[in-house]
Enzyme design. Structure first.
Site: not given
Ligand code: PLP
Length: 390
Positions: A112, A185, A188, A211, A349
Site C-alpha cells: 500500500h 503492515d 488487512q 479495519k 493505493c
Molecule cells: N496498509 C494496507 C495494507 C491497507 O490496506 C491500508 C488501508 O487500506 C493501509 C495500509 C492504510 O491504512 P489507514 O488508511 O487506515 O492508515
C-alpha cells in the site's frame, strides 16, 4: 454471521438491500462499539493523564484498559510496547523515523502507498521484492536481497488488493538470520486471523482500528521495547515530555514518548470494544466463514466469461480483485452500486501493483464474516448486468 449486530448493514440503497463488499477499505461497526463510544462521551468524558478528578481518572482507566486489550489481542509482552496513533499510515510514518537518508529498506511490490511513501520521505533506498504472476511474493528473490546493508524489512501481512497472505513468519526468521528487524503492515490481516507478535517474532507491527470493526482515527504501533527506545520522538508536545526548558527538553518513557497531545480517547475505547467483540466471535468461526465466502465467490466469478481475477495465490484472504473485458472498473462499481452492491474500483493505493499486472485499475470485492453467499449471488447477477451493458 452476527449480521444483526451491525446497524448500518440493515438499510436499502437505491431501493435494494445493501450488500457491503468494501470491507478492505473500512469495516462496519457493531452496536457494541457504537455504544462504548457514546457511553464514554455521555458519562466519563475527560482528558487523560492530567487530572485528579473522578472523570479524569475514569477516562485514564478506560484509555489504559484499551491499551491492555490491544496487548492481549496481539500477545505483546508489555503494555508499553503498544502506542496509540491515528492508524496504519501514521504508524508507519512514526516508525520511518528509525531510518535515515540513504538507508536501505526492503518492501514488496504489493505494498500500500502507506508502506512506500513514508520511506521515500526519509530518502531511504527501496529494494522491492518482486511478485510471481499469481500474486505471491518471490521468496527466492527476497532471500537474495537480504544482506548486511539492509536496515529494515517492511512488508504487508496481507495484500489489500490481491488478498495474498504472505509467509511472514518464515520471512521474519530469514531476516533475523542477518539481524535485520521486520515491520509488519497488518492493516488487512488484523481482522482475518489471530496475530501473535511473540510467536511471529516481528519487531514492529501496525494496524488501524477501523479495519477491525473499530472507529476511524485510532490505530496501533507495536514495537519491541528495546527497539522503540532507540527511535526518537515523532511529534513533540504535551504528554511526551519529562522536563521542558527553553534550553533543553527531555522526553518521557514508552509508550507516552510517542503520544504527544490529547489522544483519541474515545477511539481507543471503541477499539477496545471492537477487539472484545472479535474475540467473543472467535477467529475459528471468522476464518471458516470467510473461507467459505471466498471459495464460493471465486467459483462464481470465474464462471463469468471475460472476467479475470488478479491475484490467485493459494494462501489468500477474502479479497478478490478483477477486471472485465470492455468494462472499466469504475463502470462496474457504478452499475453494482445501483443494485445496492458496494464494491471499490481503482488502484486501491497500490499503483506499483497495477503497473506490475499491467492494468489501470481493478474492481475489488472484499468480504467479511457478516457477508453471506446470498449477497455473493446478488453481486454476481449485477455483474451479468454489466456484461449485458458492455
Ligand atoms: N496498509 C494496507 C495494507 C491497507 O490496506 C491500508 C488501508 O487500506 C493501509 C495500509 C492504510 O491504512 P489507514 O488508511 O487506515 O492508515
Amino acid at each position: 454471521m452476527n449480521r444483526q449486530d451491525f446497524p448500518a448493514l440493515n438499510q436499502q440503497v437505491y431501493g435494494k438491500p445493501l450488500v457491503y463488499f468494501d470491507n478492505a477499505a473500512t469495516t462496519q461497526k457493531p452496536q457494541a462499539v457504537i455504544d462504548a463510544i457514546s457511553h464514554f462521551y455521555q458519562n466519563n468524558n475527560a482528558n487523560v493523564h492530567r487530572g485528579v478528578h473522578a472523570l479524569s481518572e475514569r477516562a485514564d482507566k478506560a484509555y489504559e484498559n484499551a491499551r491492555k486489550s490491544v496487548k492481549e489481542f496481539i500477545n505483546a509482552k508489555h503494555t508499553q510496547e503498544i502506542i496509540f496513533v491515528r492508524g496504519t499510515t501514521e504508524g508507519i510514518n512514526l516508525l520511518s523515523h528509525m531510518i535515515n537518508k540513504g538507508d536501505e529498506v526492503i518492501i514488496s511490490a504489493m505494498e500500500h502507498h502507506a508502506n512506500i511513501v513514508p520511506w521515500q520521505l526519509r530518502e531511504a533506498k527501496l529494494n522491492v521484492i518482486p511478485l510471481l504472476d499469481n500474486g505471491e511474493l518471490d521468496l527466492n528473490a527476497y532471500k537474495n536481497m537480504l544482506n548486511e546493508t539492509i536496515k529494515l524489512v517492511s512488508i504487508t501481512h496481507m495484500s489489500n488488493t490481491l488478498g495474498t497472505i504472505n509467509p511472514v513468519k518464515e520471512m521474519i526468521a530469514l531476516a533475523h538470520e542477518k539481524n535485520i528487524p521486520v515491520l509488519l503492515d497488518c492493516a488487512q490481516s488484523i481482522s482475518h486471523g489471530p496475530i501473535d507478535v511473540q510467536d511471529l517474532d516481528c519487531d514492529f507491527l501496525v494496524f488501524s482500528g477501523h479495519k477491525i470493526y473499530g472507529p476511524t482515527g485510532i490505530g496501533i504501533v507495536y514495537g519491541k521495547q528495546a527497539l522503540l527506545d532507540k527511535i526518537p520522538p515523532y511529534q513533540g508536545g504535551g504528554a511526551m515530555i519529562a522536563i521542558v526548558d527553553f534550553e533543553k527538553t527531555t522526553f518521557t518513557h514508552l509508550p507516552y514518548k510517542f503520544e504527544a497531545g490529547t489522544p483519541d480517547i474515545a477511539g481507543a475505547i471503541g477499539l477496545h470494544a471492537a477487539l472484545d467483540y472479535v474475540s467473543a466471535l472467535g477467529f475459528d468461526n471468522i476464518i471458516s466463514h470467510e473461507k467459505k465466502l471466498l471459495d464460493y465467490a471465486q467459483e462464481k466469478l470465474q464462471a463469468i466469461n471475460g472476467l479475470r481475477i488478479i491475484g490467485t495465490a493459494p494462501d489468500k484472504g477474502s479479497i478478490i480483485s478483477f477486471v472485465m473485458d470492455k468494462a472499466h472498473p469504475h463502470d462496474i462499481a457504478t452499475i453494482l452500486d445501483r443494485e445496492g452492491v458496494a464494491i471499490r474500483a481503482g488502484h486501491h493505493c497500490t499503483m506499483p501493483l497495477m503497473k506490475r499486472f499491467n492494468v489501470p485499475a481493478t474492481a475489488r470485492i472484499s468480504m467479511t464474516f457478516y457477508n453471506t453467499t446470498d449477497e455473493i449471488e446478488k453481486c454476481v447477477s449485477a455483474l451479468y448486468k454489466v456484461k449485458e451493458i458492455f
